[in-house]
Design a protein around this motif. Structure first.
Motif, short mmCIF file in Angstrom:
data_model
loop_
_atom_site.label_atom_id
_atom_site.label_comp_id
_atom_site.label_asym_id
_atom_site.label_seq_id
_atom_site.Cartn_x
_atom_site.Cartn_y
_atom_site.Cartn_z
N ILE A 156 12.08 -6.81 3.30
CA ILE A 156 12.92 -5.69 2.88
C ILE A 156 12.26 -4.38 3.29
N GLN A 157 13.10 -3.37 3.50
CA GLN A 157 12.57 -2.01 3.66
C GLN A 157 12.69 -1.35 2.28
N VAL A 158 11.63 -0.64 1.88
CA VAL A 158 11.62 0.00 0.56
C VAL A 158 11.43 1.50 0.74
N LYS A 159 12.29 2.28 0.07
CA LYS A 159 12.06 3.73 0.00
C LYS A 159 11.02 3.89 -1.11
N VAL A 160 9.80 4.23 -0.69
CA VAL A 160 8.67 4.20 -1.62
C VAL A 160 8.78 5.35 -2.64
N CYS A 161 8.43 5.04 -3.89
CA CYS A 161 8.25 6.08 -4.91
C CYS A 161 6.75 6.17 -5.22
N GLY A 162 6.16 5.07 -5.73
CA GLY A 162 4.73 5.07 -6.06
C GLY A 162 3.92 4.27 -5.06
N SER A 163 2.72 4.77 -4.76
CA SER A 163 1.77 4.04 -3.91
C SER A 163 0.47 3.93 -4.70
N GLY A 164 0.10 2.71 -5.09
CA GLY A 164 -1.11 2.52 -5.90
C GLY A 164 -2.35 2.49 -5.02
N ILE A 165 -3.42 3.13 -5.52
CA ILE A 165 -4.67 3.21 -4.77
C ILE A 165 -5.64 2.15 -5.28
N ASN A 166 -6.34 1.50 -4.35
CA ASN A 166 -7.32 0.46 -4.69
C ASN A 166 -8.55 0.61 -3.80
N PRO A 167 -9.71 0.06 -4.25
CA PRO A 167 -10.92 0.17 -3.41
C PRO A 167 -10.73 -0.43 -2.01
N ILE A 168 -9.83 -1.39 -1.86
CA ILE A 168 -9.63 -1.98 -0.53
C ILE A 168 -9.18 -0.91 0.48
N ASP A 169 -8.53 0.15 -0.01
CA ASP A 169 -8.04 1.21 0.91
C ASP A 169 -9.22 1.87 1.62
N TRP A 170 -10.24 2.30 0.82
CA TRP A 170 -11.37 2.99 1.47
C TRP A 170 -12.28 2.00 2.20
N LYS A 171 -12.36 0.76 1.67
CA LYS A 171 -13.21 -0.23 2.36
C LYS A 171 -12.64 -0.53 3.75
N GLN A 172 -11.31 -0.63 3.84
CA GLN A 172 -10.71 -0.85 5.16
C GLN A 172 -10.92 0.37 6.06
N ARG A 173 -10.69 1.58 5.49
CA ARG A 173 -10.81 2.80 6.30
C ARG A 173 -12.22 2.99 6.86
N GLU A 174 -13.23 2.58 6.07
CA GLU A 174 -14.61 2.72 6.53
C GLU A 174 -14.97 1.65 7.56
N GLY A 175 -14.11 0.64 7.74
CA GLY A 175 -14.35 -0.40 8.74
C GLY A 175 -15.05 -1.63 8.20
N TYR A 176 -15.26 -1.68 6.86
CA TYR A 176 -16.01 -2.81 6.28
C TYR A 176 -15.23 -4.13 6.34
N LEU A 177 -13.91 -4.04 6.52
CA LEU A 177 -13.10 -5.26 6.44
C LEU A 177 -12.62 -5.73 7.82
N GLU A 178 -13.20 -5.17 8.89
CA GLU A 178 -12.75 -5.48 10.26
C GLU A 178 -12.75 -6.99 10.53
N ALA A 179 -13.75 -7.70 9.97
CA ALA A 179 -13.83 -9.14 10.23
C ALA A 179 -12.66 -9.90 9.58
N TYR A 180 -12.14 -9.35 8.48
CA TYR A 180 -11.06 -10.05 7.76
C TYR A 180 -9.67 -9.56 8.18
N PHE A 181 -9.55 -8.21 8.34
CA PHE A 181 -8.26 -7.64 8.76
C PHE A 181 -8.51 -6.71 9.93
N PRO A 182 -8.57 -7.22 11.15
CA PRO A 182 -8.77 -6.33 12.30
C PRO A 182 -7.64 -5.30 12.33
N ALA A 183 -8.00 -4.02 12.45
CA ALA A 183 -6.99 -2.96 12.34
C ALA A 183 -6.21 -2.80 13.63
N THR A 184 -4.91 -2.52 13.49
CA THR A 184 -4.11 -2.02 14.62
C THR A 184 -3.84 -0.56 14.29
#
Ligand SMILES: NC(=O)c1ccc[n+]([C@@H]2O[C@H](COP(=O)([O-])OP(=O)(O)OC[C@H]3O[C@@H](n4cnc5c(N)ncnc54)[C@H](OP(=O)(O)O)[C@@H]3O)[C@@H](O)[C@H]2O)c1
Length: 308
Positions: A30-58
């Motif tokens: 489904i496409q969702v018109k977002v209202c709330g976006s919850g923040i979690n530590p995984i957001d910054w861990k991915q941004r810093e590149g720590y999760l590259e082995a698990y979720f290679p970024a596109t």
């Protein structure tokens, strides 16, 4: 649409609120018109590149995974939801944006009683706590559970789920958060700044490990009774050490599930569980909110209201 994105790994300086194409739903999405976006530590861990082995970024990557919002389009074959439904869940391609795409299997109707933006505080932390306590540890009434980082996103759900199940609950948190956690039913709280929990706790059935580190894993095992289980949601679990002591250790990586989201929505609706929200901030403050999450002392959850 407006989206919070990054084009390379790095610190918060790589984050930009910018224009991005509106994503289109595929089969079973489904496409969702977002209202709330919850923040979690995984957001910054991915941004810093720590999760590259698990979720290679596109790149570019749109930030965050939790959402609440209104169904705006149905992909082929979707019969579970209708346009206009107010839903919440997990979206792998980013939710700090005006629109997102989610699999129907990772989405449910939001708790009816809850404000739409606030509902984004639940899915990731709530399902992690639920699956750790019940799917992995099989927590039973009367058992003793120790919850680390009890004032955080996962911890505040875990305390309430464990009390709802009739368990004895101990947790670690800074002194300033003890009153809130006692109100939620915690039986025993330890200020980790002044007291080593492994010197005061013993004979626990379950440890929900949420802080990481080899020493913390060792101490977590030491407070378990024989046959007890350590559930780690941070790093690899110490399986061999646990077996040598006649105990168990497991790692959980949360799996989104409509069934779990629906169960949690019912508990919230029935006032058995109260999501703890540190703050709901407007889209213009989304980068500051990511920095605050990375600093590691959010009480409950931070949510970005992308409509404000
Ligand atoms: N495997 C999975 O599927 C999964 C899912 C969700 C989260 N996680 C991971 O689980 C961890 C917790 O997630 P979260 O969302 O609950 O994090 P969070 O909300 O950012 O946690 C913040 C809380 O951590 C507490 N804290 C910080 N250092 C601590 C310490 N040394 N001992 C005890 N508490 C401490 C703080 O308490 P005070 O302010 O009282 O100091 C704060 O309230 C993170 O590493 C996250 O990446 C894994």
């Amino acid at each position: 649409m407006k989206a919070l994105r990054f084009h390379e790994y790095g610190g918060p300086e790589v984050l930009k609120i910018e224009d991005a194409p509106i994503p289109e739903p595929g089969e079973g999405q489904i496409q969702v018109k977002v209202c709330g976006s919850g923040i979690n530590p995984i957001d910054w861990k991915q941004r810093e590149g720590y999760l590259e082995a698990y979720f290679p970024a596109t790149f570019p990557v749109t930030v965050a995974r939790e959402f609440s919002g209104t169904v705006s389009k149905l992909g082929n074959g979707v019969t579970e939801f209708s346009i206009g439904d107010q839903v919440y869940g997990i979206a792998p391609f980013g939710t700090t944006a005006e629109f997102t795409i989610a699999d129907v299997s990772a989405t449910a109707l939001k708790p009816v009683s809850m404000d739409l933006a606030d509902a984004a505080s639940i899915p990731l932390a709530g399902m992690t706590a639920w699956q750790a306590l019940f799917d992995v540890a099989n927590l039973q009434p009367g058992q003793k559970v120790f919850i680390q980082a009890a004032a955080g996103g996962v911890g505040t759900f875990a305390i309430q789920f464990a009390k709802w199940q009739g368990a004895y609950v101990a947790g670690t948190a800074s002194k300033k958060n003890h009153h809130l956690l006692m109100e939620m039913g915690a039986d025993e709280l330890i200020d980790y700044n002044t007291t080593d929990y492994s010197t005061v706790l013993k004979d626990f059935d379950v440890v929900l490990e949420a802080v990481g580190g080899d020493e913390n894993m060792r101490k977590s095992l030491s407070i378990l009774k024989p046959g007890g289980i350590l559930v780690s949601i941070t790093s690899a679990e110490p399986t061999e050490e646990a077996e040598a002591q006649g105990k168990r250790a497991a790692h959980l990586f949360m799996q989104p599930s409509t069934k779990d989201l629906t169960k949690i929505a019912d508990l919230v609706q029935d006032l058995k569980v109260r999501p703890i929200i540190d703050a709901v901030v407007p889209f213009s403050r989304a980068i500051e909110a990511q920095k605050e999450s990375q600093a590691g002392h959010i009480v409950g959850k931070l949510v970005v209201d992308v409509t404000r």
